[in-house]
Design a protein around this motif. Structure first.
Motif, PDB file in Angstrom:
ATOM      1  N   CYS A   1       0.844  -1.196   0.000  1.00 15.75           N
ATOM      2  CA  CYS A   1       0.000   0.000   0.000  1.00 15.75           C
ATOM      3  C   CYS A   1       0.877   1.242   0.000  1.00 15.75           C
ATOM      4  O   CYS A   1       2.015   1.209   0.481  1.00 15.75           O
ATOM      5  CB  CYS A   1      -0.907   0.013   1.231  1.00 15.75           C
ATOM      6  SG  CYS A   1      -1.971  -1.444   1.389  1.00 15.75           S
TER       7      CYS A   1
ATOM      8  N   SER B   1      -6.731   7.515  -7.301  1.00 20.12           N
ATOM      9  CA  SER B   1      -5.549   6.677  -7.496  1.00 20.12           C
ATOM     10  C   SER B   1      -4.916   7.062  -8.833  1.00 20.12           C
ATOM     11  O   SER B   1      -5.582   7.659  -9.690  1.00 20.12           O
ATOM     12  CB  SER B   1      -5.931   5.197  -7.485  1.00 20.12           C
ATOM     13  OG  SER B   1      -6.533   4.814  -8.709  1.00 20.12           O
TER      14      SER B   1
ATOM     15  N   GLU C   1      -0.213   1.219 -10.707  1.00 16.68           N
ATOM     16  CA  GLU C   1      -1.449   0.563 -10.274  1.00 16.68           C
ATOM     17  C   GLU C   1      -1.293  -0.949 -10.151  1.00 16.68           C
ATOM     18  O   GLU C   1      -1.833  -1.565  -9.238  1.00 16.68           O
ATOM     19  CB  GLU C   1      -2.594   0.880 -11.247  1.00 16.68           C
ATOM     20  CG  GLU C   1      -3.124   2.290 -11.177  1.00 16.68           C
ATOM     21  CD  GLU C   1      -4.051   2.541  -9.981  1.00 16.68           C
ATOM     22  OE1 GLU C   1      -4.094   1.714  -9.054  1.00 16.68           O
ATOM     23  OE2 GLU C   1      -4.713   3.593  -9.991  1.00 16.68           O
TER      24      GLU C   1
ATOM     25  N   THR D   1      -5.451   7.947   0.740  1.00 14.39           N
ATOM     26  CA  THR D   1      -5.369   9.395   0.681  1.00 14.39           C
ATOM     27  C   THR D   1      -5.649  10.007   2.049  1.00 14.39           C
ATOM     28  O   THR D   1      -6.642   9.675   2.702  1.00 14.39           O
ATOM     29  CB  THR D   1      -6.328   9.975  -0.378  1.00 14.39           C
ATOM     30  OG1 THR D   1      -6.291  11.389  -0.340  1.00 14.39           O
ATOM     31  CG2 THR D   1      -7.759   9.507  -0.185  1.00 14.39           C
TER      32      THR D   1
ATOM     33  N   TYR E   1      -3.607  -0.975  -2.421  1.00 15.90           N
ATOM     34  CA  TYR E   1      -4.445   0.153  -2.035  1.00 15.90           C
ATOM     35  C   TYR E   1      -3.631   1.440  -2.003  1.00 15.90           C
ATOM     36  O   TYR E   1      -2.483   1.462  -1.563  1.00 15.90           O
ATOM     37  CB  TYR E   1      -5.070  -0.057  -0.646  1.00 15.90           C
ATOM     38  CG  TYR E   1      -6.147  -1.111  -0.600  1.00 15.90           C
ATOM     39  CD1 TYR E   1      -7.436  -0.838  -1.076  1.00 15.90           C
ATOM     40  CD2 TYR E   1      -5.883  -2.374  -0.082  1.00 15.90           C
ATOM     41  CE1 TYR E   1      -8.427  -1.807  -1.038  1.00 15.90           C
ATOM     42  CE2 TYR E   1      -6.870  -3.344  -0.040  1.00 15.90           C
ATOM     43  CZ  TYR E   1      -8.148  -3.062  -0.519  1.00 15.90           C
ATOM     44  OH  TYR E   1      -9.125  -4.022  -0.487  1.00 15.90           O
ATOM     45  N   TRP E   2      -4.270   2.513  -2.465  1.00 16.56           N
ATOM     46  CA  TRP E   2      -3.764   3.872  -2.331  1.00 16.56           C
ATOM     47  C   TRP E   2      -4.563   4.540  -1.222  1.00 16.56           C
ATOM     48  O   TRP E   2      -5.793   4.490  -1.230  1.00 16.56           O
ATOM     49  CB  TRP E   2      -3.933   4.647  -3.632  1.00 16.56           C
ATOM     50  CG  TRP E   2      -3.289   4.000  -4.813  1.00 16.56           C
ATOM     51  CD1 TRP E   2      -3.864   3.117  -5.676  1.00 16.56           C
ATOM     52  CD2 TRP E   2      -1.947   4.191  -5.270  1.00 16.56           C
ATOM     53  NE1 TRP E   2      -2.962   2.744  -6.651  1.00 16.56           N
ATOM     54  CE2 TRP E   2      -1.774   3.385  -6.428  1.00 16.56           C
ATOM     55  CE3 TRP E   2      -0.876   4.972  -4.830  1.00 16.56           C
ATOM     56  CZ2 TRP E   2      -0.582   3.340  -7.133  1.00 16.56           C
ATOM     57  CZ3 TRP E   2       0.323   4.921  -5.531  1.00 16.56           C
ATOM     58  CH2 TRP E   2       0.461   4.122  -6.668  1.00 16.56           C
TER      59      TRP E   2
ATOM     60  N   LYS F   1      -9.525   0.828  -5.384  1.00 17.29           N
ATOM     61  CA  LYS F   1      -8.210   0.775  -4.753  1.00 17.29           C
ATOM     62  C   LYS F   1      -7.966   1.972  -3.822  1.00 17.29           C
ATOM     63  O   LYS F   1      -6.911   2.045  -3.191  1.00 17.29           O
ATOM     64  CB  LYS F   1      -7.102   0.749  -5.811  1.00 17.29           C
ATOM     65  CG  LYS F   1      -6.944  -0.577  -6.540  1.00 17.29           C
ATOM     66  CD  LYS F   1      -5.646  -0.592  -7.330  1.00 17.29           C
ATOM     67  CE  LYS F   1      -5.356  -1.975  -7.894  1.00 17.29           C
ATOM     68  NZ  LYS F   1      -3.984  -2.065  -8.441  1.00 17.29           N
ATOM     69  N   LEU F   2      -8.929   2.887  -3.736  1.00 15.13           N
ATOM     70  CA  LEU F   2      -8.715   4.128  -3.009  1.00 15.13           C
ATOM     71  C   LEU F   2      -9.371   4.086  -1.630  1.00 15.13           C
ATOM     72  O   LEU F   2     -10.581   3.912  -1.504  1.00 15.13           O
ATOM     73  CB  LEU F   2      -9.282   5.305  -3.798  1.00 15.13           C
ATOM     74  CG  LEU F   2      -8.959   6.692  -3.236  1.00 15.13           C
ATOM     75  CD1 LEU F   2      -7.480   7.015  -3.418  1.00 15.13           C
ATOM     76  CD2 LEU F   2      -9.834   7.756  -3.916  1.00 15.13           C
TER      77      LEU F   2
ATOM     78  N   ILE G   1       0.051  10.428  -3.067  1.00 16.60           N
ATOM     79  CA  ILE G   1      -0.128   9.373  -4.062  1.00 16.60           C
ATOM     80  C   ILE G   1      -0.207   9.949  -5.476  1.00 16.60           C
ATOM     81  O   ILE G   1      -0.030   9.211  -6.457  1.00 16.60           O
ATOM     82  CB  ILE G   1      -1.377   8.526  -3.759  1.00 16.60           C
ATOM     83  CG1 ILE G   1      -2.649   9.377  -3.808  1.00 16.60           C
ATOM     84  CG2 ILE G   1      -1.238   7.866  -2.399  1.00 16.60           C
ATOM     85  CD1 ILE G   1      -3.929   8.574  -3.623  1.00 16.60           C
TER      86      ILE G   1
END
Length: 365
Positions: free
Chosen positions: A253, A286, A266, A274, A271-272, A293-294, A258
């Motif tokens: 992660c 992302s 990607e 924020t 996971y990204w 993924k956010l 990001i």
């Protein structure tokens, strides 16, 4: 023994999983804070089955950075085993587990969280230079001895230690134009970062990328370009790129800035995250604008009492698809509210509710 009310979305098991629908239940859990239970009860089996439904972005997750890990005594705030059962992923802000030996109490607490509750525990680090968190202290012994004997200044000692660190990892030319050598050193460092996760049985790594803001110990070896080289190398061992058949892997992660990462990243990142502190919607998408993924997070170093914008974040959904999850920085501070983890429990429910509503609108059960 204390009886706690736990709110949880449970997937019943009848020898095998027979439905993909989730229900909200009030479940009585006898719990004294850790490892008094073998974990073979139907409740915990159902709980772990629920955690499995987050694989391959099957639903949004509940995430948080945990500080002050101290599982001892009657004060439950420092226990991982006291967090809401429905937490999916926890980043260990209280200390990078790869850097020190944990106590027996921490080991028992860690194992209960992972093996009984099914929570994934990540090492997290403000990566700022080659070797951070994995450079052995012994390489500095002779330098520090020489510095003391010859009366070096602090800046002279710091420079000597930096070059010794670079030499240890293979960046011996000290020449940033020699990108091949630097990249090889980063590859060696990436393997060391990942190897310790397997040895110490942690579930992944959370790179906190905050150049110019979160750290002051940069030496030039990690920047917005070379950090992506490091991620690609880490991707050989952890993250989705390391698991092309989808059999299961340790998570990779990235949180912080990001927006500095390219769309190419990607495929390496699970996971990204924020840091949308004080905002009800995420600051960034992302890199490839993949909403599932956010993860959007609030700051409970500042807003644990009021909850800040956490509930709005939990309710937020992208224009298309669904978000990856919701969480908070230092979410363990929410333990001090009444009931304990007041805001996180509500956020977990809202997080799942808006996903279920989205799913229903897609014509799915």
């Amino acid at each position: 023994m204390k009886t706690l009310k736990k709110l949880l979305y449970i997937i019943p098991l009848l020898g095998a999983m027979i439905t993909s629908c989730t229900d909200v239940e009030n479940i009585e859990v006898e719990h004294i804070g850790g490892y008094n239970t073998l974990g073979d009860s139907e409740y915990y089996a159902n709980l772990r089955a629920y955690k499995e439904t987050a694989k391959n972005y099957g639903r949004p997750v509940a995430f948080g950075w945990f500080s002050n890990w101290a599982p001892s005594g009657v004060m439950r705030k420092g226990y991982l085993s006291s967090v809401p059962d429905s937490m999916d992923i926890i980043s260990m802000w209280s200390g990078a587990p790869g850097r020190y030996e944990i106590t027996e109490a921490q080991k028992a607490d860690k194992e209960f969280a992972q093996k009984v509750k099914g929570i994934k525990l990540l090492e997290v680090s403000l990566l700022s230079h080659l070797g951070k968190g994995r450079t052995p202290e012994y390489i500095y012994d002779e330098i520090e001895k020489q510095a003391a004997e010859e009366g070096w200044s602090d800046s002279e000692l710091a420079a000597a230690k930096k070059y010794a660190r670079w030499d240890f990892w293979g960046f011996k030319s000290h020449n940033f134009d020699n990108t091949e050598e630097l990249n090889q050193a980063l590859a060696k460092y990436a393997k060391a970062l990942c190897d310790s996760l397997f040895v110490s049985e942690w579930d992944g790594f959370d790179i906190d990328w905050e150049p110019g803001a979160g750290f002051s110990d940069s030496d030039g070896t990690l920047n917005n370009t070379t950090i992506q080289v490091l991620v690609k190398e880490m991707g050989k061992y952890i993250g989705p790129k390391s698991d092309p058949e989808g059999k299961g892997h340790k998570l990779l992660c990235i949180d912080g800035y990001i927006n500095y990462f390219s769309e190419e990243m990607e495929e390496y990142v699970d996971y990204w995250i924020t840091q949308s502190y004080g905002h009800g919607t995420p600051d960034y998408t992302s890199p490839g604008n993949i909403p599932e993924k956010l993860i959007i997070t609030e700051n409970f170093e500042s807003f644990a009492t009021s909850g800040g914008k956490l509930l709005q974040q939990a309710a937020w959904m992208p224009a298309e698809g669904y978000k990856g999850g919701v969480g908070a920085y230092r979410f363990d501070n929410d333990y001090d509210n009444t009931p304990d983890y007041k805001w996180m429990r509500q956020a977990i429910q809202i997080n799942q509710q808006v996903f279920n509503e989205w799913k229903a609108n897609q014509g799915k059960k």
